[in-house]
Design a protein around this motif. Structure first.
Motif, short mmCIF file in Angstrom:
data_model
loop_
_atom_site.label_atom_id
_atom_site.label_comp_id
_atom_site.label_asym_id
_atom_site.label_seq_id
_atom_site.Cartn_x
_atom_site.Cartn_y
_atom_site.Cartn_z
N LEU A 98 0.83 -1.21 0.00
CA LEU A 98 0.00 0.00 0.00
C LEU A 98 0.86 1.26 0.00
N ALA A 99 1.97 1.22 0.75
CA ALA A 99 2.86 2.38 0.81
C ALA A 99 3.47 2.67 -0.56
N LYS A 100 3.85 1.62 -1.28
CA LYS A 100 4.43 1.82 -2.62
C LYS A 100 3.40 2.36 -3.60
N MET A 101 2.19 1.82 -3.53
CA MET A 101 1.14 2.29 -4.44
C MET A 101 0.69 3.71 -4.07
N CYS A 141 -12.08 6.85 -9.18
CA CYS A 141 -11.92 8.21 -8.67
C CYS A 141 -12.54 8.29 -7.28
N GLY A 142 -11.75 8.66 -6.29
CA GLY A 142 -12.27 8.75 -4.94
C GLY A 142 -13.14 9.96 -4.70
N ARG A 143 -13.14 10.91 -5.65
CA ARG A 143 -13.96 12.12 -5.47
C ARG A 143 -15.39 11.90 -5.96
N CYS A 144 -15.53 11.43 -7.19
CA CYS A 144 -16.89 11.18 -7.72
C CYS A 144 -17.34 9.75 -7.52
N GLU A 145 -16.43 8.90 -7.03
CA GLU A 145 -16.72 7.50 -6.71
C GLU A 145 -17.22 6.73 -7.93
N ASP A 146 -16.67 7.06 -9.09
CA ASP A 146 -17.03 6.35 -10.31
C ASP A 146 -15.76 5.74 -10.91
N ILE A 147 -15.93 4.89 -11.92
CA ILE A 147 -14.80 4.22 -12.54
C ILE A 147 -14.72 4.60 -14.02
N ALA A 161 -7.80 -8.44 -12.47
CA ALA A 161 -7.49 -9.31 -11.33
C ALA A 161 -6.09 -9.06 -10.80
N TYR A 162 -5.23 -8.37 -11.57
CA TYR A 162 -3.88 -8.06 -11.10
C TYR A 162 -3.87 -6.94 -10.06
N PHE A 163 -5.04 -6.31 -9.85
CA PHE A 163 -5.17 -5.26 -8.84
C PHE A 163 -6.27 -5.59 -7.83
N GLY A 164 -7.24 -6.37 -8.24
CA GLY A 164 -8.28 -6.81 -7.33
C GLY A 164 -9.36 -5.77 -7.07
N THR A 165 -10.43 -6.20 -6.46
CA THR A 165 -11.58 -5.33 -6.22
C THR A 165 -11.44 -4.48 -4.96
N SER A 166 -10.52 -4.84 -4.08
CA SER A 166 -10.44 -4.18 -2.76
C SER A 166 -9.40 -3.06 -2.68
N PHE A 167 -8.42 -3.04 -3.57
CA PHE A 167 -7.25 -2.19 -3.40
C PHE A 167 -7.54 -0.70 -3.16
N PRO A 168 -8.29 0.01 -4.04
CA PRO A 168 -8.44 1.45 -3.82
C PRO A 168 -9.16 1.80 -2.52
N HIS A 169 -10.08 0.95 -2.10
CA HIS A 169 -10.84 1.21 -0.89
C HIS A 169 -10.01 0.85 0.35
N MET A 170 -9.12 -0.11 0.18
CA MET A 170 -8.21 -0.46 1.27
C MET A 170 -7.21 0.68 1.52
N ILE A 171 -6.75 1.30 0.45
CA ILE A 171 -5.75 2.37 0.62
C ILE A 171 -6.37 3.58 1.32
N PHE A 172 -7.65 3.86 1.05
CA PHE A 172 -8.32 4.97 1.74
C PHE A 172 -8.67 4.59 3.18
N LEU A 173 -8.84 3.31 3.43
CA LEU A 173 -9.10 2.86 4.79
C LEU A 173 -7.85 2.98 5.66
N VAL A 246 -18.27 -1.07 1.50
CA VAL A 246 -17.69 -0.17 2.48
C VAL A 246 -18.84 0.52 3.22
N HIS A 247 -18.81 0.48 4.57
CA HIS A 247 -19.97 0.87 5.37
C HIS A 247 -20.45 2.28 5.08
N GLU A 248 -19.60 3.28 5.26
CA GLU A 248 -20.01 4.66 5.07
C GLU A 248 -20.41 4.94 3.62
N VAL A 249 -19.69 4.31 2.69
CA VAL A 249 -20.03 4.50 1.28
C VAL A 249 -21.38 3.87 0.97
N ALA A 250 -21.64 2.69 1.54
CA ALA A 250 -22.93 2.02 1.32
C ALA A 250 -24.07 2.88 1.86
N LYS A 251 -23.84 3.50 3.03
CA LYS A 251 -24.86 4.37 3.62
C LYS A 251 -25.09 5.59 2.74
#
Length: 284
Positions: A98-101, A141-147, A161-173, A246-251
């Motif tokens: 995560l630090a490198k990315m 995009c973490g601002r508009c939350e679109d892809i 699959a080389y980046f996975g579905t969790s990576f961008p949300h994990m980095i913000f967590l 993601v809890h807050e995003v889902a809400k």
């Protein structure tokens, strides 16, 4: 990644990982540390997904026999890229990965959001599935939350699959101070703390009624109704970590869906009133 040209003998004289990262089209990848690759626990299960797994791993770690024929080496090269991509997806959700990315994100190595109101917000790579060979990589995009799709065809052919579905949300967590402010009008910001379970249930029931009513075509309403139906059926990207929203995003998204449905209901009601008004004028 698979369309990257194979290297010459002189290319293989350097470290394979360095050569791979320096190849055109692989700019999204970061270096996976050798001690992570050599720890077989981190590679659990990958031997069933990759042909010639042991030899491909030897190629990545620069332990492959130099006497291997070129034809076999070319085949192993494809498998080594595939294996490195799968390892990369696991590596980038570790603390060191995560630090490198994060460094690449700060440099905007993945590009910037094309949406004007996002003000050139840096993007992060994300997969739509964790299963290889299904979907290519997208940019979140973490601002508009679109892809968005990458601009370059080289990047657009990379397996998501080389980046996975969790990576961008994990980095913000892990780095919450990097979460960008949301785009849009300030008055539209939802009171997240005030959304109750009862309110969510009531909104869901109301949304269901609106959707059912929208399915019935009204005669004479024209394009407005088709636009409203399209808005209700529009697909929306939903951030997830390990398959869970993601809890807050889902809400937030439940609130956004409720606002959208109210707007659609208002448009449909207005069109229906206009229809009655003009019918009355015609019969007057």
């Amino acid at each position: 990644v698979d369309d990257v040209s194979t290297g010459s003998d002189s290319d293989y004289s350097q470290c394979w990982v360095s050569w791979f990262l320096a190849s055109k089209g692989n700019e999204y990848f970061c270096e996976v540390e050798e001690d992570y690759i050599l720890d077989r626990f981190n590679l659990t299960g990958l031997n069933t997904d990759v042909q010639n797994y042991s030899q491909a791993l030897d190629l990545i770690t620069d332990n492959l026999d130099d006497e291997i024929p070129d034809e076999l080496r070319n085949s192993l090269e494809v498998q080594a890229r595939f294996l490195y991509g799968l390892i990369h997806a696991r590596w980038i959700i570790t603390s060191r990965g995560l630090a490198k990315m994060l460094d690449k994100y700060k440099r905007a190595d993945f590009g910037r959001c094309p949406r004007v109101l996002c003000q050139a917000q840096p993007l992060l790579p994300v997969g739509l599935t964790d299963v290889p060979y299904e979907k290519s990589v997208k940019l979140y995009c973490g601002r508009c939350e679109d892809i968005y799709s990458p601009k370059s065809s080289r990047h657009g052919s990379i397996d998501g699959a080389y980046f996975g579905t969790s990576f961008p949300h994990m980095i913000f967590l892990v780095y919450p101070h990097m979460i960008p402010p949301k785009s849009g009008l300030p008055e539209m910001s939802p009171p997240l703390g005030r959304i109750s379970d009862a309110g969510t249930v009531d909104a869901a029931r109301k949304n269901r009624r609106v959707r059912e009513e929208a399915e019935v075509p009204a005669e004479g309403l024209g394009e407005g109704v088709s636009t409203a139906n399209a808005a209700l059926k529009a697909e929306k990207y939903r951030p997830k970590i390990f398959g869970f929203q993601v809890h807050e995003v889902a809400k937030l998204q439940r609130w956004q869906d409720a606002v959208r449905d109210r707007c659609v209901c208002f448009v449909m009601s207005s069109l229906f009133i206009l229809k009655l008004y003009y019918e009355d004028k015609l019969h007057a």
